[in-house]
Every structure is written in C-alpha cells, then in structure tokens.
Design an enzyme around this catalytic site. Structure first.
Site, PDB file in Angstrom:
ATOM      1  CB  CYS A  90      49.014  17.421  31.745  1.00 38.73           C
ATOM      2  SG  CYS A  90      48.026  18.918  31.921  1.00 38.73           S
ATOM      3  CD  GLN A 272      35.028  33.719  37.963  1.00 41.17           C
ATOM      4  OE1 GLN A 272      35.495  32.578  37.911  1.00 41.17           O
ATOM      5  NE2 GLN A 272      35.311  34.550  38.965  1.00 41.17           N
ATOM      6  CE1 TYR A 301      41.842  44.509  44.883  1.00 41.08           C
ATOM      7  CE2 TYR A 301      39.876  44.172  46.225  1.00 41.08           C
ATOM      8  CZ  TYR A 301      41.230  44.475  46.127  1.00 41.08           C
ATOM      9  OH  TYR A 301      41.956  44.745  47.264  1.00 41.08           O
ATOM     10  CD  GLU A 325      40.135  45.727  37.252  1.00 48.26           C
ATOM     11  OE1 GLU A 325      41.253  45.348  36.849  1.00 48.26           O
ATOM     12  OE2 GLU A 325      39.467  45.111  38.113  1.00 48.26           O
ATOM     13  CB  CYS A 396      39.777  32.323  43.037  1.00 46.57           C
ATOM     14  SG  CYS A 396      41.199  33.429  43.069  1.00 46.57           S
TER      15      CYS A 396
END
Length: 443
Positions: A90, A272, A301, A325, A396
């Site tokens: 994986c 999230q 965003y 957005e 991120c």
C-alpha cells in the site's frame, strides 16, 4: 523501439547504499557507487540498505527505489504496525517504519529544507521554532497508530475486491482493515464486502456528528450495488458523464463541527481529514491574526466557510468578511453555514479572477488556504497590494508555501510566525500556518 527502452530500464536493479537526508515526498536520498541519485522509500537517514529500483532508466536524472533489505538499521526504526505497509505494498503511509517522534522530526527537516531552498529563509527567519506539533490525542507510543483518517477512498479491482493503491501505481493492494482509518470509517465494514462494477468506494465519517456517507464511482457502464453496511449511511454516486456527485439516498451532506459552530459539507465536499484539524487550524489562524472588532477580512479559497465563520464571530456586527471559493457546491454550503452573519459575503469563482473584480483596494486581514499547488505569484501580488496588517497562509505542501513566501517577500511581506502541525501521522504530509506582516510595519 520498445525493446531498446526496456534494455535501458533500471527497474529491478539492486544497489547497496548509505542513506542520506530525508527529502520532500516520503523518501530519503542516496547515491550509488556510480553517483546515481536514488529516492529511496521505506528507509531512514543514516541506514545502510539494499535498494531495489522501482522507476527509472539509464538516462533518468534520478531513480526511485524501495529499501528491500536493511543492513544497518537506524535507532528510530520500528517494525511497521500495519501488515500492508512496506515495499511493493500500500502506498498510503510513508513512515510506518519510524517512531512517532522521528516522523515529526523528519517532517520538520523537510519543511526547513524547503524554506531554505525555495524561500531563502532559515527557521528563525520564518518565525518557527523547528517543532512539528502532534494533534491532541495523537502522541502515542511506538507501535500504536492514531486512527485519524475520517475519509478513505478505497480502490476496487475488476473482481470487486476493495483495497488501497500501491505507491505511484494503479495497482491495488487488497486490505481487510486500514489502521489509520477513523473508527467511524472502520465500523462501516467496507472491506468485508465485494463492490462489483465499482471503480472506487469513498467512506466519509463526520467527526462533528454521527453522519456517515459512501460515495460510489462506478466503472464505465457499471450499475450501483445495493448498499447494506454495518452502520446507517447515505449514498452518493459520481456520474460518468460530468463527474458530478448525485444523491442516491439519505442526506446529501454531512454535519461537521468547528470553533463551536456546525457546518454542512455537501456531496462529498472538502473537509479536513483529521478530526482535530479544523479546530487546530482555526485556533492557529485566529491567534496569529488577532482580529479586532469592525475590521474587514478576506477568506480566499474559503471552502464551506470555516475561517470566514471564525472571523465573523470575532469581528462583530461592524466587521465584514468576503469569502471566495471556486466550487459551486462549497459556495452553496458556505452561504448556508454563514447565513446568520449579515456582513459575510461569499463569491463564487477562481480567486485570481474574482478578487480583482471585487473592487476591494484594501483590507485589514487575509486568510489564504489554497490548494496543494499554492496561491501563485499573481494572487500573492494582488493580496500584498491590499495592505493588510496581517495575512494567514494555511498550507498543506511546504514546497508551495515556500515558493509563495518568496513571492510575498518580493511584495513586501515577511513571516512573523510559522507553526507546523502533524495532522497526517504515518504519511509525509504536514500542515503549516504562516502569519505574515508588512516588512515596513510601523515605519
């Protein structure tokens, strides 16, 4: 031609190497005796391993490889708790073989390297103490795995068996349990069933409610199965024609909680993944911005509106927030979620297109939470031109953050503080919150 290319391939070649520093992407750097650069997974800095090439040929700038034998192990190495983690298995987790503290240290080294290389900043210049903070409840002993993943997208093979994709591959590793899946996902029992004619099955377990959702993507021409799972769920399907998500039965949304408010997240929309992430990031952003009553703020965003909502609470009746957005469904959700704030407005469209059309020439605060690729030079320049007293940048991807910090530096903004959070344990991903202010502040 094919035969010539196959002859040049180095896939399957094995090299005994000394492993060097960690690199962005869940691997470490090593060099062969001939000087070839290897990006090696399943190893740790300082180890001696046998690395087997998984990708690359004689003309490649670098080769990708797996450590298949560890000759000299790091003190940070542990046996991977998950039976599906390891070379050729994986691809979801990168650091199962590292102690939890070592994982955070490695992530910190990657952030520091990206800041230096792409933004020319030391940790001190970025306002960062060098630590990567675990989420509340995630600080577990080696061998224990936080069950944090509230969304899992399973791949389905042609026989209808679910699994997870191998690293950089369409191949599927069949599994009967994902160790990092949240309890709400695991208790659905997705892995116990066959899913004929499906391409993917995504399970969503809201952490702010008992809402559970399954999003099915059929293979071309595939028909939906009858969904009977161990817990009540709503079912959505991804349409083959337009990629749109449509309700099959149950609620078309899940309810989440953040900063004391309930948020509707519709049709498999973004939230999230870690149960603590929304509150952790809101707290870091609000502590950094220190909103004042009556100020004007932008939430770029904005998704379903979590930062806009947190700002509106703190700016009071005389303050105002504009959110932008691009996703239509998220905009609908944000307007629903923030309907009780008359001075919050949500606009739909790409930030780089909508922001210049708003006519806004200045504001007090900005939150930027761009997709993985970052905001980019054009948007950074426009935001910097609004003369905000503080900007919060939620990232991120440390590489995208560092690139955009360099653009902000050119436009007259510098980091005041940087905080880094380990909201994706066992993987190489991190979440960063940078607070920026004008270089000439108070001049």
């Amino acid at each position: 031609m094919t035969e010539q290319n196959e002859k040049q391939s180095l896939v399957g070649e094995e090299y005994e190497v000394e492993v060097g520093p960690v690199a962005h992407g869940g691997h470490c750097i090593a060099r062969t005796a001939e000087g070839r650069v290897l990006f090696v997974r399943h190893t740790l800095p300082g180890e001696k391993v046998v690395a087997k090439v998984t990708e690359g040929d004689v003309d490649s700038r670098f080769l990708r490889a797996d450590a298949i034998t560890v000759l000299d192990a790091s003190k940070d190495r542990v046996e991977a708790p998950c039976p599906y983690a390891g070379p050729g298995k994986c691809g979801g987790c990168d650091w199962q073989h590292a102690k939890p503290g070592a994982q955070r240290r490695l992530k910190g080294e990657v952030v520091a390297e990206q800041l230096k290389r792409l933004a020319g900043l030391t940790a001190e210049e970025a306002g960062w103490d060098g630590t990567v903070m675990p989420a509340e409840g995630d600080k577990l002993p080696a061998g224990q795995v936080p069950q944090w993943r509230t969304r899992v997208q399973y791949a389905v093979d042609e026989d209808g068996t679910v699994g997870l994709r191998k690293h950089r591959s369409h191949e599927i590793e069949p599994i009967d349990h994902c160790m990092i899946a949240a309890q709400g996902v695991s208790e659905l029992g997705i892995e116990k069933q066959d899913w004929p004619q499906m391409a993917t099955v995504e399970a969503i377990a809201a952490s702010g409610s008992q809402d559970r959702q399954v999003v099915l993507t059929p293979r071309p021409g595939g028909r939906l199965p009858l969904v009977e799972l161990d817990k009540p769920v709503s079912v959505l399907r991804v349409e083959e024609k337009d990629g749109g998500v449509h309700r099959v039965h149950g609620r078309p949304f899940v309810r989440e909680r953040a900063d004391g408010r309930t948020y509707r997240v519709g049709m498999g929309g973004f939230w999230q993944v870690h149960p603590q992430a929304a509150d952790t990031l809101i707290k870091a952003v609000m502590q950094g911005l220190m909103p004042r009553k009556g100020e004007m703020a932008l939430d770029l965003y904005c998704g379903v509106g979590i930062f806009a909502g947190a700002l509106a609470e703190r700016l009071g009746e005389t303050g105002a927030v504009l959110g932008i957005e691009s996703t239509k469904r998220a905009v609908e959700d944000a307007r629903h979620n923030l309907a009780d704030f008359p001075r919050v407005r949500i606009e739909q469209g790409k930030v780089e297109t909508v922001l210049p059309k708003t006519g806004i020439t200045e504001c007090d605060l900005v939150v930027l939470d761009p997709p993985r690729a970052g905001a980019g030079k054009q948007t950074v320049r426009h935001v910097a031109g609004l003369s905000a007293r503080r900007i919060a940048y939620v990232a991120c991807d440390p590489a995208a953050l560092a690139r955009d910090l360099a653009y902000f530096a050119e436009a007259g903004y510098k980091p005041r503080t940087l905080r880094v959070f380990d909201l994706f344990p066992m993987t190489h991903h991190v979440e960063c919150v940078a607070i920026l202010e004008p270089v000439n502040k108070g001049a």
